[in-house]
Design an enzyme around this catalytic site. Sequence first.
Site, PDB file in Angstrom:
ATOM      1  N   ASN A 168      -9.838 -20.269 -29.931  1.00 33.18           N
ATOM      2  CA  ASN A 168     -10.088 -20.212 -31.187  1.00 33.18           C
ATOM      3  C   ASN A 168     -11.612 -20.269 -31.871  1.00 33.18           C
ATOM      4  O   ASN A 168     -11.601 -19.763 -33.078  1.00 33.18           O
ATOM      5  CB  ASN A 168      -9.219 -21.542 -32.236  1.00 33.18           C
ATOM      6  CG  ASN A 168      -9.648 -22.860 -31.920  1.00 33.18           C
ATOM      7  OD1 ASN A 168     -10.264 -22.926 -30.777  1.00 33.18           O
ATOM      8  ND2 ASN A 168      -9.252 -23.706 -32.816  1.00 33.18           N
ATOM      9  N   GLU A 267     -11.487 -33.050 -26.629  1.00 33.08           N
ATOM     10  CA  GLU A 267     -11.306 -33.017 -28.080  1.00 33.08           C
ATOM     11  C   GLU A 267      -9.982 -31.985 -28.212  1.00 33.08           C
ATOM     12  O   GLU A 267     -10.007 -30.927 -27.718  1.00 33.08           O
ATOM     13  CB  GLU A 267     -12.430 -31.703 -28.271  1.00 33.08           C
ATOM     14  CG  GLU A 267     -13.848 -32.392 -28.380  1.00 33.08           C
ATOM     15  CD  GLU A 267     -14.173 -33.264 -29.656  1.00 33.08           C
ATOM     16  OE1 GLU A 267     -13.273 -33.450 -30.610  1.00 33.08           O
ATOM     17  OE2 GLU A 267     -14.931 -34.232 -29.558  1.00 33.08           O
TER      18      GLU A 267
END
Length: 495
Positions: A168, A267
């Site tokens: 992304n 993350e």
Amino acid sequence: MNVIQQNAQFANEPGDLGAFSKGLYIDGDWRPSATGAVIAVVDPSTGATLASVPDATLDDAAAAVEAAARAAEGWRTTAPRKRSEILRRCFELMIERSEMLATLISLENGKALRDARGEVAYAAEFFRWNAEEAVRISGEFGISPAGTNRIVVDYQPIGICVLVTPWNFPAAMATRKIAPALAAGCTVILKPASETPLTAYALAALYEEAGVPPGVVNVITTSSPGPVTAAMLADPRVRKLSFTGSTGVGRTLLAEAAKHVISCSMELGGNAPFIVFDDADLEEALDGAMIAKMRNAGEACTAANRIYVQSGIHDAFAEGLSRRMAALKVGAGREAATECGPMITRKAVDKIDRLVKDATDRGARILCGGTVPDGAGFFYLPTVLADVPPDAEMAREEIFGPVAPLSRFETESEAIARANDTEYGLAAYIYTGDVGRGLRVASRVEAGMIGLNRGLVSDPAAPFGGVKQSGLGREGGQHHGIAEFMEAKYIAVDF
Ligand code: NAP
């Protein structure tokens, strides 16, 4: 001349993408995979194949670890000032080439050019920030409580790092790891997402041009991320895994790393609440919601996933948000007018469609959008849903698309309870005219990052990361990001 220089003129047309996919980048060299197999890179705005990249095998992964190991001693002993200057040069080259890089990101990821330009600026900033940090790594010196000796604490590079990143933010998720790792004196192997590998390879060529020595950064793409990553983690010279991606894959990798007791930074996914109180400035809250929801067409871990609006302002907010969402220009990312690009894959569109159908089946109302448009590419129309019930699947799962689910609330404590009713804890947003209330609510919302009257939290100078199942560790920020790539060594000194 490297691939970046060859493509410096690369403007708004796809051009020859073959130059960005000429090999795995191992030991400063471009090479095919051991089997010659390739992975197709697809343009999400058409479904057509853009290019192909090598499909690395376990042997290729072993070669990458070997290269990182060979380069390790030279890099850790390179003067911090020299490392800093190389990182600074990476920043400058990224800024010089920003239009080309943004176009490339837009092509393979689909995001609107304006988002891709924002990403390049953000991604480059990690090099500037860490160039500044590289010369500020310091230790500690003290006296033991017994007075018998001195305590010296030295911070050393942790060792070889395996970095795994998602599609992304193809540039920023890589530089957010590579820049602090290199500043700390580590060598790395990057495994970018299979959907968006071209940006990673374009950046690898840029690092080389900036003076990063062979083997310090290696980049391999593979269609077998599980076995390839596991094989690298099994090499005792690898001491760090830094992963950005879904919570599910993060759990798998934590288990894999546990076998070898490897340090992990994670993350992971998000489910950000966006809370609007009655006393918020309506236009500012709408501006913030559009950024928090629609940056990257909703394909962001920090995206507002649940929008809670207090009763007094609810209807005006819903009307304003629907007007803005319906007006967005949907199209291929590389078209200048596009504000909302395609999703990454057909599968992603199907998931969004399923979540919207589930919400409407449970009583949510569609205020705009709510459909998959006809035609090629992986598009979903910008959508606003009202009265989304707490048991809707989208209240628990990341939507990762241009869908804004609204729910009404009455009291501050209700808003906090609903915001915290999730396994995730990455970002959260609060809009209120009362800063005291804003800070009070911020202190009780379980999230690693809070936007208070602000729809954007990402900043290389601030520690980025989540609590609960959104992750472990922080990236960026003063010392936080670089500390993930260092280990403290304590020396008891008697003199
Ligand atoms: P993903 O499916 O978890 O994939 C991320 C990376 O992991 C890709 O490179 C993928 O390779 C690789 N991978 C997949 N399975 C693996 C395995 N078994 N072992 C090792 N590596 C494996 O996530 P995504 O769909 O790319 O990205 C979206 C997710 O990332 C969302 O959940 C989003 O919230 C999260 N995200 C978090 C942050 C943050 O900072 N917290 C930032 C951005 C995104 P392949 O591409 O080859 O499958």
